[in-house]
Design a protein around this motif. Structure first.
Motif, PDB file in Angstrom:
ATOM      1  N   GLY A 120      -2.099  14.566 -13.693  1.00 10.61           N
ATOM      2  CA  GLY A 120      -2.756  14.048 -14.890  1.00 10.61           C
ATOM      3  C   GLY A 120      -4.111  13.452 -14.579  1.00 10.61           C
ATOM      4  N   ARG A 121      -5.073  13.628 -15.486  1.00 11.19           N
ATOM      5  CA  ARG A 121      -6.435  13.129 -15.266  1.00 11.19           C
ATOM      6  C   ARG A 121      -6.653  11.750 -15.877  1.00 11.19           C
ATOM      7  N   ASP A 122      -5.660  11.216 -16.631  1.00 13.09           N
ATOM      8  CA  ASP A 122      -5.852   9.907 -17.230  1.00 13.09           C
ATOM      9  C   ASP A 122      -5.824   8.827 -16.148  1.00 13.09           C
ATOM     10  N   LEU A 123      -6.342   7.646 -16.498  1.00 10.28           N
ATOM     11  CA  LEU A 123      -6.508   6.565 -15.524  1.00 10.28           C
ATOM     12  C   LEU A 123      -5.184   6.129 -14.920  1.00 10.28           C
ATOM     13  N   ALA A 124      -4.144   5.991 -15.752  1.00 11.98           N
ATOM     14  CA  ALA A 124      -2.860   5.525 -15.245  1.00 11.98           C
ATOM     15  C   ALA A 124      -2.284   6.483 -14.207  1.00 11.98           C
ATOM     16  N   ALA A 125      -2.406   7.800 -14.446  1.00  6.53           N
ATOM     17  CA  ALA A 125      -1.887   8.795 -13.505  1.00  6.53           C
ATOM     18  C   ALA A 125      -2.647   8.735 -12.183  1.00  6.53           C
ATOM     19  N   ARG A 126      -3.958   8.574 -12.261  1.00  6.82           N
ATOM     20  CA  ARG A 126      -4.754   8.487 -11.035  1.00  6.82           C
ATOM     21  C   ARG A 126      -4.420   7.216 -10.257  1.00  6.82           C
ATOM     22  N   GLN A 127      -4.261   6.113 -10.977  1.00  4.50           N
ATOM     23  CA  GLN A 127      -3.949   4.858 -10.291  1.00  4.50           C
ATOM     24  C   GLN A 127      -2.581   4.914  -9.634  1.00  4.50           C
ATOM     25  N   ALA A 128      -1.623   5.520 -10.313  1.00  3.34           N
ATOM     26  CA  ALA A 128      -0.284   5.627  -9.746  1.00  3.34           C
ATOM     27  C   ALA A 128      -0.285   6.546  -8.521  1.00  3.34           C
ATOM     28  N   ALA A 129      -1.018   7.659  -8.606  1.00  6.80           N
ATOM     29  CA  ALA A 129      -1.110   8.559  -7.461  1.00  6.80           C
ATOM     30  C   ALA A 129      -1.790   7.871  -6.278  1.00  6.80           C
ATOM     31  N   ALA A 130      -2.804   7.063  -6.566  1.00 14.24           N
ATOM     32  CA  ALA A 130      -3.484   6.322  -5.498  1.00 14.24           C
ATOM     33  C   ALA A 130      -2.548   5.319  -4.840  1.00 14.24           C
ATOM     34  N   ALA A 131      -1.683   4.689  -5.638  1.00 13.07           N
ATOM     35  CA  ALA A 131      -0.729   3.725  -5.086  1.00 13.07           C
ATOM     36  C   ALA A 131       0.220   4.410  -4.102  1.00 13.07           C
ATOM     37  N   VAL A 132       0.624   5.636  -4.430  1.00 10.08           N
ATOM     38  CA  VAL A 132       1.500   6.393  -3.527  1.00 10.08           C
ATOM     39  C   VAL A 132       0.729   6.848  -2.292  1.00 10.08           C
ATOM     40  N   GLY A 133      -0.501   7.304  -2.490  1.00  6.81           N
ATOM     41  CA  GLY A 133      -1.242   7.937  -1.413  1.00  6.81           C
ATOM     42  C   GLY A 133      -1.986   7.015  -0.472  1.00  6.81           C
ATOM     43  N   GLN A 134      -2.279   5.770  -0.899  1.00  2.23           N
ATOM     44  CA  GLN A 134      -3.099   4.899  -0.060  1.00  2.23           C
ATOM     45  C   GLN A 134      -2.426   4.598   1.286  1.00  2.23           C
ATOM     46  N   GLY A 135      -1.134   4.330   1.246  1.00  8.87           N
ATOM     47  CA  GLY A 135      -0.416   4.078   2.498  1.00  8.87           C
ATOM     48  C   GLY A 135      -0.388   5.298   3.397  1.00  8.87           C
ATOM     49  N   LEU A 136      -0.223   6.487   2.794  1.00  8.51           N
ATOM     50  CA  LEU A 136      -0.233   7.731   3.567  1.00  8.51           C
ATOM     51  C   LEU A 136      -1.599   7.954   4.204  1.00  8.51           C
ATOM     52  N   LEU A 137      -2.651   7.657   3.447  1.00  4.91           N
ATOM     53  CA  LEU A 137      -4.009   7.826   3.968  1.00  4.91           C
ATOM     54  C   LEU A 137      -4.257   6.906   5.163  1.00  4.91           C
ATOM     55  N   MET A 138      -3.880   5.650   5.039  1.00  5.38           N
ATOM     56  CA  MET A 138      -4.090   4.699   6.140  1.00  5.38           C
ATOM     57  C   MET A 138      -3.269   5.084   7.362  1.00  5.38           C
ATOM     58  N   ARG A 139      -2.038   5.512   7.159  1.00  5.80           N
ATOM     59  CA  ARG A 139      -1.199   5.905   8.296  1.00  5.80           C
ATOM     60  C   ARG A 139      -1.813   7.108   9.011  1.00  5.80           C
ATOM     61  N   ALA A 140      -2.335   8.074   8.231  1.00  4.46           N
ATOM     62  CA  ALA A 140      -2.947   9.259   8.823  1.00  4.46           C
ATOM     63  C   ALA A 140      -4.177   8.880   9.651  1.00  4.46           C
ATOM     64  N   TRP A 141      -5.006   7.980   9.135  1.00  3.69           N
ATOM     65  CA  TRP A 141      -6.188   7.559   9.890  1.00  3.69           C
ATOM     66  C   TRP A 141      -5.784   6.760  11.124  1.00  3.69           C
ATOM     67  N   ASP A 142      -4.800   5.893  10.991  1.00  2.00           N
ATOM     68  CA  ASP A 142      -4.353   5.086  12.124  1.00  2.00           C
ATOM     69  C   ASP A 142      -3.861   5.984  13.262  1.00  2.00           C
ATOM     70  N   GLU A 143      -3.104   7.014  12.897  1.00  2.00           N
ATOM     71  CA  GLU A 143      -2.607   7.958  13.905  1.00  2.00           C
ATOM     72  C   GLU A 143      -3.750   8.769  14.523  1.00  2.00           C
ATOM     73  N   ALA A 144      -4.758   9.093  13.718  1.00  2.00           N
ATOM     74  CA  ALA A 144      -5.885   9.878  14.224  1.00  2.00           C
ATOM     75  C   ALA A 144      -6.718   9.081  15.224  1.00  2.00           C
ATOM     76  N   PHE A 145      -6.864   7.770  15.012  1.00  2.00           N
ATOM     77  CA  PHE A 145      -7.673   6.935  15.907  1.00  2.00           C
ATOM     78  C   PHE A 145      -6.880   6.403  17.101  1.00  2.00           C
ATOM     79  N   GLN A 146      -5.557   6.465  17.037  1.00  2.00           N
ATOM     80  CA  GLN A 146      -4.712   5.887  18.083  1.00  2.00           C
ATOM     81  C   GLN A 146      -5.006   6.449  19.480  1.00  2.00           C
ATOM     82  N   PRO A 147      -5.220   7.779  19.649  1.00  2.00           N
ATOM     83  CA  PRO A 147      -5.506   8.286  20.996  1.00  2.00           C
ATOM     84  C   PRO A 147      -6.744   7.694  21.640  1.00  2.00           C
ATOM     85  N   PHE A 148      -7.630   7.099  20.853  1.00  2.00           N
ATOM     86  CA  PHE A 148      -8.874   6.543  21.375  1.00  2.00           C
ATOM     87  C   PHE A 148      -8.809   5.024  21.513  1.00  2.00           C
ATOM     88  N   GLY A 149      -7.633   4.465  21.275  1.00  2.00           N
ATOM     89  CA  GLY A 149      -7.445   3.027  21.417  1.00  2.00           C
ATOM     90  C   GLY A 149      -8.198   2.208  20.390  1.00  2.00           C
TER      91      GLY A 149
END
Length: 431
Positions: A120-149
């Protein structure tokens, strides 16, 4: 030799001289670009959704490649930097702040994998999707930077965090401490709580404001495009890429910019507006194709594939005269609450003489705003700038077009001589 031969020879010599001059100019700006890249000590890197994600969600390979390149950029000692003994705790030679889109795309993909349609393109759908995805995004970046300490930190912001001066200063202090520790801040808009009047609009805008907040001296925008094209790439797929832009404020954005990407909310228009804000601070912008192999590393001469040529992408030159950071903050702290339309005399005084705006030069007031609000200043449909008004819209309508003694007769002695003082006015604002 006849006249035709002499004319042909003269034309050929003129062409040769122009080509030589152009070649010398290209060499000069390429050298300046390399110099500024080599000297950069604090860099804001923005990565768009179209770079990081596709229909299946975040691309771990892309994140790993970008993390490796950013780690190399952080570790490379800038020109004039100090070598020798590493401080304790270890601090990278360069500071990098990452502005990462992708939370909405990651959330939609995760929900889709569970059989839920979150497109959905409405604001509520985007905000809800962001709430689900923000943790996934941070975990993915954390794992990507981990090999470099490299330790990472999540920072979620709304425009209100930068509009409030105490909160702006608190945020600046937090970033300074994280960077002092050698932590890499990963910033995104706090989509789940943002409302329309407090949203940045897109992460290009957020990144450009962070350039001011963290005192960056370089802004890199990684996008899905090859760079800034000379024509709208939607209309002309073969449009050449502009290697550099001398004066971003003078661009015809309607001619250059195409549509937004499917995964993101920005588009080249928002990237050029962000570059224009950075240029006003005296900070250059490099717009690169994020998925091009080693694009970031090549820009800094850190890739084994570096052949000495100018890397791809578009270099946006900084303005020759930087504006005060206070003016930058007041101009972009929030969206303008209304408009003040001025006459030709006032427009000339503002643009050519650096004057303040007086009541006599105001011809029309648009909107309902309080005293102290940020407003647009316009003349004949053309935006001139933005500034903080000393009068509410209601009072300004009473005194517009009047001289000082006439203003006093209406409002009494407790009034301001200026509608907008020149110290609270930014001309040619990127709004």
């Amino acid at each position: 030799m006849n006249d035709a031969g002499r004319k042909a020879g003269s034309l050929e010599r003129a062409r040769g001289a122009c080509a030589a001059a152009a070649s010398a100019e290209d060499a000069a700006w390429a050298l300046e670009r390399r110099r500024l890249l080599a000297r950069a000590r604090c860099i804001v890197v923005k990565v768009g959704s179209a770079v990081l994600a596709d229909a299946d969600g975040l691309d771990a390979g892309v994140l790993a490649s970008l993390a490796a390149q950013m780690a190399a950029v952080r570790a490379a000692v800038p020109q004039g930097g100090q070598g020798g003994t590493e401080p304790v705790p270890p601090v990278p030679a360069r500071r990098v702040v990452l502005v990462s889109s992708g939370a909405v795309a990651a959330g939609r993909a995760a929900l889709g994998a569970r059989g839920m349609d979150a497109r959905g393109r409405d604001l509520a759908a985007r905000q809800a999707a962001a709430a689900v995805g923000q943790g996934l995004l941070m975990r993915a970046w954390d794992e990507a930077f981990q090999p470099f300490g490299i330790a990472t930190a999540q920072v979620l912001l709304t425009r209100d965090d930068l509009r409030s001066r105490p909160r702006f200063l608190n945020a600046r202090n937090t970033f300074a401490e994280l960077l002092r520790w050698g932590v890499l801040p990963i910033v995104n808009e706090n989509d789940t709580v943002s409302v329309s009047e407090l949203k940045f609009g897109d992460n290009d805008c957020l990144a450009s404001l962070l350039v001011n907040l963290v005192g960056a001296d370089l802004f890199i925008n990684l996008t899905s495009a090859r760079g800034v094209c000379a024509h709208d790439p939607q209309a002309d797929p073969h449009a050449p890429v502009l290697a550099r832009i001398e004066d971003v404020a003078r661009l015809d954005l309607g001619r250059l910019c195409g549509a937004k990407t499917a995964a993101g909310t920005g588009g080249m228009r928002s990237k050029l507006m962000a570059a224009r804000r950075a240029a006003q601070l005296g900070v250059p912008t490099l717009i690169l194709r994020g998925r091009e192999p080693e694009a970031l590393a090549r820009a800094f001469g850190l890739s084994g594939a570096d052949d000495g040529t100018v890397p791809s992408g578009t270099w946006v030159c900084p303005a020759r005269h930087a504006i005060p950071r206070r003016k930058f903050w007041l101009a972009y702290q929030s969206e303008p609450a209304g408009s003040v339309i001025v006459d030709a005399g006032a427009a000339a005084a503002l643009m050519r003489e650096g004057s303040s705006l007086l009541p006599g030069g105001v011809r029309e007031v648009s909107g309902a705003f309080p005293k102290g609000a940020l407003v647009r200043v316009e003349h004949e449909g053309r935006p001139l700038g933005v500034g903080l008004t000393n009068y509410s819209a209601a009072d300004l309508r009473k005194i517009m077009g009047l001289k000082r003694h006439e203003v006093a007769a209406i409002l009494g002695d407790a009034h301001y001589p200026d509608v907008i003082h020149r110290d609270n006015l930014l001309l040619d604002a990127a709004i």
